[in-house]
Structures are given as C-alpha cells and as structure tokens.
Motif scaffolding. Structure first.
Motif, PDB file in Angstrom:
ATOM      1  N   ASP A  23       0.814  -1.217   0.000  1.00 51.03           N
ATOM      2  CA  ASP A  23       0.000   0.000   0.000  1.00 51.03           C
ATOM      3  C   ASP A  23       0.850   1.272   0.000  1.00 51.03           C
ATOM      4  O   ASP A  23       0.437   2.307  -0.506  1.00 51.03           O
ATOM      5  CB  ASP A  23      -0.921   0.027   1.224  1.00 51.03           C
ATOM      6  CG  ASP A  23      -2.051  -0.989   1.126  1.00 51.03           C
ATOM      7  OD1 ASP A  23      -2.197  -1.605   0.051  1.00 51.03           O
ATOM      8  OD2 ASP A  23      -2.772  -1.181   2.121  1.00 51.03           O
ATOM      9  N   SER A  24       2.059   1.189   0.586  1.00 48.83           N
ATOM     10  CA  SER A  24       2.908   2.390   0.680  1.00 48.83           C
ATOM     11  C   SER A  24       3.425   2.845  -0.679  1.00 48.83           C
ATOM     12  O   SER A  24       3.743   4.016  -0.880  1.00 48.83           O
ATOM     13  CB  SER A  24       4.105   2.128   1.605  1.00 48.83           C
ATOM     14  OG  SER A  24       5.084   1.319   0.957  1.00 48.83           O
ATOM     15  N   GLY A  25       3.538   1.893  -1.613  1.00 47.40           N
ATOM     16  CA  GLY A  25       4.047   2.227  -2.937  1.00 47.40           C
ATOM     17  C   GLY A  25       5.551   2.432  -2.969  1.00 47.40           C
ATOM     18  O   GLY A  25       6.118   2.787  -4.011  1.00 47.40           O
ATOM     19  N   GLN A  26       6.230   2.193  -1.835  1.00 47.55           N
ATOM     20  CA  GLN A  26       7.669   2.409  -1.761  1.00 47.55           C
ATOM     21  C   GLN A  26       8.430   1.149  -2.190  1.00 47.55           C
ATOM     22  O   GLN A  26       7.934   0.023  -2.074  1.00 47.55           O
ATOM     23  CB  GLN A  26       8.086   2.790  -0.330  1.00 47.55           C
ATOM     24  CG  GLN A  26       7.401   4.038   0.189  1.00 47.55           C
ATOM     25  CD  GLN A  26       7.743   5.272  -0.611  1.00 47.55           C
ATOM     26  OE1 GLN A  26       8.885   5.450  -1.027  1.00 47.55           O
ATOM     27  NE2 GLN A  26       6.758   6.136  -0.835  1.00 47.55           N
ATOM     28  N   GLN A  27       9.658   1.347  -2.661  1.00 46.83           N
ATOM     29  CA  GLN A  27      10.526   0.213  -2.994  1.00 46.83           C
ATOM     30  C   GLN A  27      11.165  -0.317  -1.711  1.00 46.83           C
ATOM     31  O   GLN A  27      11.483   0.469  -0.808  1.00 46.83           O
ATOM     32  CB  GLN A  27      11.598   0.649  -3.993  1.00 46.83           C
ATOM     33  CG  GLN A  27      10.998   1.161  -5.287  1.00 46.83           C
ATOM     34  CD  GLN A  27      12.058   1.558  -6.296  1.00 46.83           C
ATOM     35  OE1 GLN A  27      12.219   0.918  -7.323  1.00 46.83           O
ATOM     36  NE2 GLN A  27      12.772   2.617  -6.000  1.00 46.83           N
ATOM     37  N   PHE A  28      11.363  -1.629  -1.640  1.00 49.73           N
ATOM     38  CA  PHE A  28      11.829  -2.194  -0.372  1.00 49.73           C
ATOM     39  C   PHE A  28      12.599  -3.495  -0.558  1.00 49.73           C
ATOM     40  O   PHE A  28      12.461  -4.191  -1.558  1.00 49.73           O
ATOM     41  CB  PHE A  28      10.634  -2.451   0.562  1.00 49.73           C
ATOM     42  CG  PHE A  28       9.655  -3.490   0.044  1.00 49.73           C
ATOM     43  CD1 PHE A  28       9.841  -4.845   0.304  1.00 49.73           C
ATOM     44  CD2 PHE A  28       8.553  -3.104  -0.718  1.00 49.73           C
ATOM     45  CE1 PHE A  28       8.942  -5.794  -0.168  1.00 49.73           C
ATOM     46  CE2 PHE A  28       7.652  -4.046  -1.204  1.00 49.73           C
ATOM     47  CZ  PHE A  28       7.841  -5.394  -0.926  1.00 49.73           C
ATOM     48  N   ILE A  29      13.439  -3.775   0.446  1.00 49.37           N
ATOM     49  CA  ILE A  29      14.009  -5.107   0.650  1.00 49.37           C
ATOM     50  C   ILE A  29      13.505  -5.568   2.014  1.00 49.37           C
ATOM     51  O   ILE A  29      13.652  -4.861   3.013  1.00 49.37           O
ATOM     52  CB  ILE A  29      15.544  -5.095   0.646  1.00 49.37           C
ATOM     53  CG1 ILE A  29      16.079  -4.767  -0.752  1.00 49.37           C
ATOM     54  CG2 ILE A  29      16.092  -6.448   1.103  1.00 49.37           C
ATOM     55  CD1 ILE A  29      17.604  -4.739  -0.826  1.00 49.37           C
ATOM     56  N   TRP A  30      12.915  -6.736   2.046  1.00 45.79           N
ATOM     57  CA  TRP A  30      12.316  -7.256   3.289  1.00 45.79           C
ATOM     58  C   TRP A  30      12.956  -8.608   3.595  1.00 45.79           C
ATOM     59  O   TRP A  30      12.861  -9.536   2.813  1.00 45.79           O
ATOM     60  CB  TRP A  30      10.815  -7.390   3.112  1.00 45.79           C
ATOM     61  CG  TRP A  30      10.064  -7.860   4.334  1.00 45.79           C
ATOM     62  CD1 TRP A  30      10.503  -7.883   5.625  1.00 45.79           C
ATOM     63  CD2 TRP A  30       8.727  -8.371   4.359  1.00 45.79           C
ATOM     64  NE1 TRP A  30       9.526  -8.368   6.450  1.00 45.79           N
ATOM     65  CE2 TRP A  30       8.424  -8.669   5.702  1.00 45.79           C
ATOM     66  CE3 TRP A  30       7.757  -8.594   3.379  1.00 45.79           C
ATOM     67  CZ2 TRP A  30       7.186  -9.199   6.088  1.00 45.79           C
ATOM     68  CZ3 TRP A  30       6.522  -9.112   3.757  1.00 45.79           C
ATOM     69  CH2 TRP A  30       6.251  -9.412   5.097  1.00 45.79           C
ATOM     70  N   VAL A  31      13.624  -8.679   4.744  1.00 52.47           N
ATOM     71  CA  VAL A  31      14.242  -9.932   5.178  1.00 52.47           C
ATOM     72  C   VAL A  31      13.284 -10.638   6.122  1.00 52.47           C
ATOM     73  O   VAL A  31      12.932 -10.117   7.176  1.00 52.47           O
ATOM     74  CB  VAL A  31      15.586  -9.680   5.892  1.00 52.47           C
ATOM     75  CG1 VAL A  31      16.243 -11.010   6.250  1.00 52.47           C
ATOM     76  CG2 VAL A  31      16.508  -8.855   5.014  1.00 52.47           C
ATOM     77  N   VAL A  32      12.845 -11.838   5.726  1.00 50.01           N
ATOM     78  CA  VAL A  32      11.910 -12.620   6.538  1.00 50.01           C
ATOM     79  C   VAL A  32      12.629 -13.842   7.049  1.00 50.01           C
ATOM     80  O   VAL A  32      13.190 -14.620   6.275  1.00 50.01           O
ATOM     81  CB  VAL A  32      10.676 -13.045   5.714  1.00 50.01           C
ATOM     82  CG1 VAL A  32       9.691 -13.806   6.595  1.00 50.01           C
ATOM     83  CG2 VAL A  32       9.996 -11.824   5.115  1.00 50.01           C
TER      84      VAL A  32
END
Length: 425
Positions: free
Chosen positions: A281-290
């Motif tokens: 929803d934020s529309g931002q680019q991201f790297i997410w470590v799960v």
C-alpha cells in the motif's frame, strides 16, 4: 572485535563451539593472510546435558521460552571447560559476552581481567540500569500509565507494557538477568559497540553518574574493509550478494527501505501479513528480510497476500533467511528503519515509530498495516524525511571518523590497551 585487537599487533583467540566455528573460519583465514594473529579454540557445547536438541548451539535455533532457559543453562555448564582452557593458554584478558556472567568468576579465580562485551548502546545500558535501580514501573497504577525513567537524561517515557517480563516480574530469566548485571559491576569494565559522537550524554552518564568503567570502540563492523568479509559476515546469505547489489544498483539514491528484525525476533503469520499489505500500500521500494522458521511461518506462506510477489516485482525484494546486511546498508539506494526506538526517534531524530505498544517474545498482529504504511511513507516521502536522511548521513560520517586514527573510538581503544598493559599485558 578480534580483528580490532589483532590490528594492534596482539594475538587473539576466539573461544567458540563446533557449530559456530565454521561461520568464523573463512574470515579468519582471510585476515591471517593480512598478518593478523587470530585463531579459534573450540569447546563442546552441552546441548543434550542441558535438555536441548543436538547442535542447538545458537540462540536463533531456540523455538520456545523453555528451550531458551535450557540454552542459558547450557552456557553456565561451560565454566569448567573454559577454566581449563584459560589455565592452558593464560591470556592477558578475557572478553566475554554480557550474557556469560559466570565468566567473571572464572577469570577472577585465575587473576585474568574479564571485560564485558555489551551489544547494546550506552542509551540502552543506562536506561536498563536506571530501571533496575529505581523500578519506576512499580509506582504506576496500570500497564498503560506512562512514567519517566528516573535519574536519566532526556525525560524519556515508557509504560509497563513496553518492558520485558523479566524486568517487571519474578521470572526464571529475571534471576539470570540480575546475575548478568552483578557480574558486569564486578568485571574489569565494559566494551560498547558505539561511538561517542552518537550519544555523548549517555556515554558520560554511564561512566560518570552510574560509575561504570567503559570504552566505546565502535562501530565495530567498520573494521571490515574487505568486501568479501562484508558479504560473508554472519551466516551464509540466502541470496547471492551480486544479485542483491545488482537489484539495488537499478534504484535511485535513498529510494529503498530496508526491513529486517534480526535473527532472534519471532513474528506470527498474522503480523507478517500486516507488514506485507502495508509495504504494498505504501508504494515504496523495499528489501524485506523474513526469517525462515518453520515454527513461525508455514511452508505455504499464508502471510503473503495472493499474488503479492507478482504485483511487487521490480519494486520489492523478499529475502527468506539471512541477508548480506552490511553490503545492503552501505548501498546508496537504502534508507533503514523500546529503548532503541526512543534513541532513534526522540534523541537522534533519524527514525519513525510504527506504534508498537507492548513487549512480546512472539509478535502477533498488534501493529496494523495502516500504521506501518504511514510510518514507511513518512520515512521515505515526507517533508521531514530529507532532514532525517541528512542527520543519518552526518552520523555515518562521524562513525567512520570515530574509528580512524585519532578518532574517538580509536583513542578509547588505545586507552583500553594501555590499561591492560598496566595490568600486566
């Protein structure tokens, strides 16, 4: 830290256990070629004797509070093998993690200074010590009533809900935590992975008001100038570092938010789902470590909204497991996001709170997607975002200067070496 000591011409031995040794070996081999004198001494970890599964020699392999208690019980059973090792090698000092309080007694028995390594900053150390000394949480009438940390700079407010259970309750870990703090007071001093310019008020408070002997020697990871050391830091990454950097190279400066909660934090699928929806929803680019953990995330990954990865392709990158974190955080495309939160948001002004109100061993869906989306958007696209980035960049520059010759951390480390020489090094 071993490389830091070795860079001053000292011989260093890292005492570890069989499962942990391979993580260190390749880095040590590279540093041996640079002339650093570092070796590994191995002692057996009593997993079975302490009621743990075999090879459960790392805290991130612990999957329940009961296993956690057994894990710390196992560490206390290392007293005898450590004593035998110290008798054989007779080091000039012993640096031991803060959660090995029993090592103070072993070192004292053999006339060896024990230095505590604190993985936290001065702010957190001061706050936890003031909480322990004055127990302000006992003077409020409810779990949500705020109180100010006594004898602590900055008028920092907390609630009982935000405190760990072992701080406010008589738990089995609370007794162990008290032993940790008592052993710290009896030790030769504390090494802090921080630098003076980051938190001068709290560095002074820790030493001058609380009376603790300490040296700021960080940020320690900056001693890794070798790109392979940066890439291979910790466990084997779950993604090829070149693939990760290539993805980041395609992004504009300060356009990617990095989400990582460390190797110990546990999240239920419901909270991961809230994070996933917020990021989209934020529309931002991201790297997410799960974190990969079969006890927290089911194999069919119900925490991902249907079609999520297809919709965020090119905009988001999910790393399942271990990430090459140092390389990611150094990249110019990245902007990173109860004690540490207060330091980052209220004191340093380089972060945004997402609204977590309660300390928890396992995080449920208490922080909703709207709060996370709002925080991410504020961090990346608000008017204040540029100011936060500017402050963070300045702190990064100060950090690098701190470890250079003549810098605050470099000088404090020299003071430590001289004090140890005075003790007979």
């Amino acid at each position: 830290m071993a490389k830091l000591f070795a860079s001053r011409g000292l011989k260093v031995s890292i005492i570890t256990t069989p499962v942990n040794a391979p993580v260190l070996c390749k880095s040590i081999e590279r540093n041996t070629l640079m002339g650093h004198k570092i070796d590994i001494l191995i002692i057996q970890f009593p997993c079975v004797e302490a009621g743990l599964p075999e090879v459960c020699e790392q805290l991130d392999l612990v999957t329940s509070p009961e296993m956690g208690i057994n894990f710390f019980k196992a560490t206390t059973m290392l007293v005898q093998p450590l004593e035998e090792l110290l008798k054989e090698y007779r080091p000039n000092c012993l640096v031991a993690d803060t959660f090995f309080p029993w090592s103070t007694g072993v070192a004292s028995k053999l006339g060896i200074p024990r230095i505590v390594f604190s993985g936290t900053c001065f702010f957190s150390s001061c706050a936890s010590q003031c909480m322990r000394l004055y127990q302000p949480y006992k003077k409020v009438s409810s779990e949500t009533d705020p109180f100010i940390i006594p004898n602590f700079p900055g008028q920092i407010k907390l609630t009982r809900k935000q405190l760990p259970d072992f701080v406010k309750e008589e738990t089995s870990f609370a007794e162990f935590y008290e032993q940790v703090k008592e052993a710290e007071l009896k030790s030769f001093g504390v090494l802090v992975n921080s630098f003076y310019e980051l938190e001068p008020t709290y560095a002074d408070h820790f030493r001058k008001v609380l009376g603790a002997k300490a040296w700021h020697i960080g940020p320690i990871f900056l001693c890794n100038s070798n790109i392979e050391d940066k890439a291979k830091r910790g466990k084997e990454a779950s993604i090829d570092e070149n693939q990760c950097l290539k993805w980041l190279d395609s992004k504009q400066h300060n356009s990617v938010v990095y989400i990582c909660f460390g190797s110990i934090a546990k999240f239920r699928a419901s909270q991961l789902l809230e994070i996933a929806m917020a990021l989209e929803d934020s529309g931002q680019q991201f790297i997410w470590v799960v974190r990969k953990n079969k006890n927290d995330v089911r194999d069919n990954e119900v925490w991902l909204p249907e079609g999520f990865e297809e919709r965020i392709e090119g905009k988001g990158l999910i790393i399942r497991g271990w990430a090459p974190q140092v390389l990611i955080l150094e990249h110019e495309a990245v902007e990173e996001q109860f004690y540490n939160e207060k330091l980052v948001t209220q004191v340093l002004g380089i972060g945004v709170a997402v609204g977590a109100q309660q300390w928890a061993r396992v995080v449920d869906d208490s922080v909703k997607k709207e709060a996370i989306r709002k925080a991410v958007t504020h961090l990346m696209a608000s008017e204040e975002a540029e100011e936060m980035r500017f402050r963070a960049k300045k702190l990064g520059e100060m950090a690098r200067k701190a470890i250079e010759v003549g810098g605050s951390s470099h000088s404090d480390f020299n003071c430590l070496i001289e004090e140890l020489r005075g003790e007979g090094m």
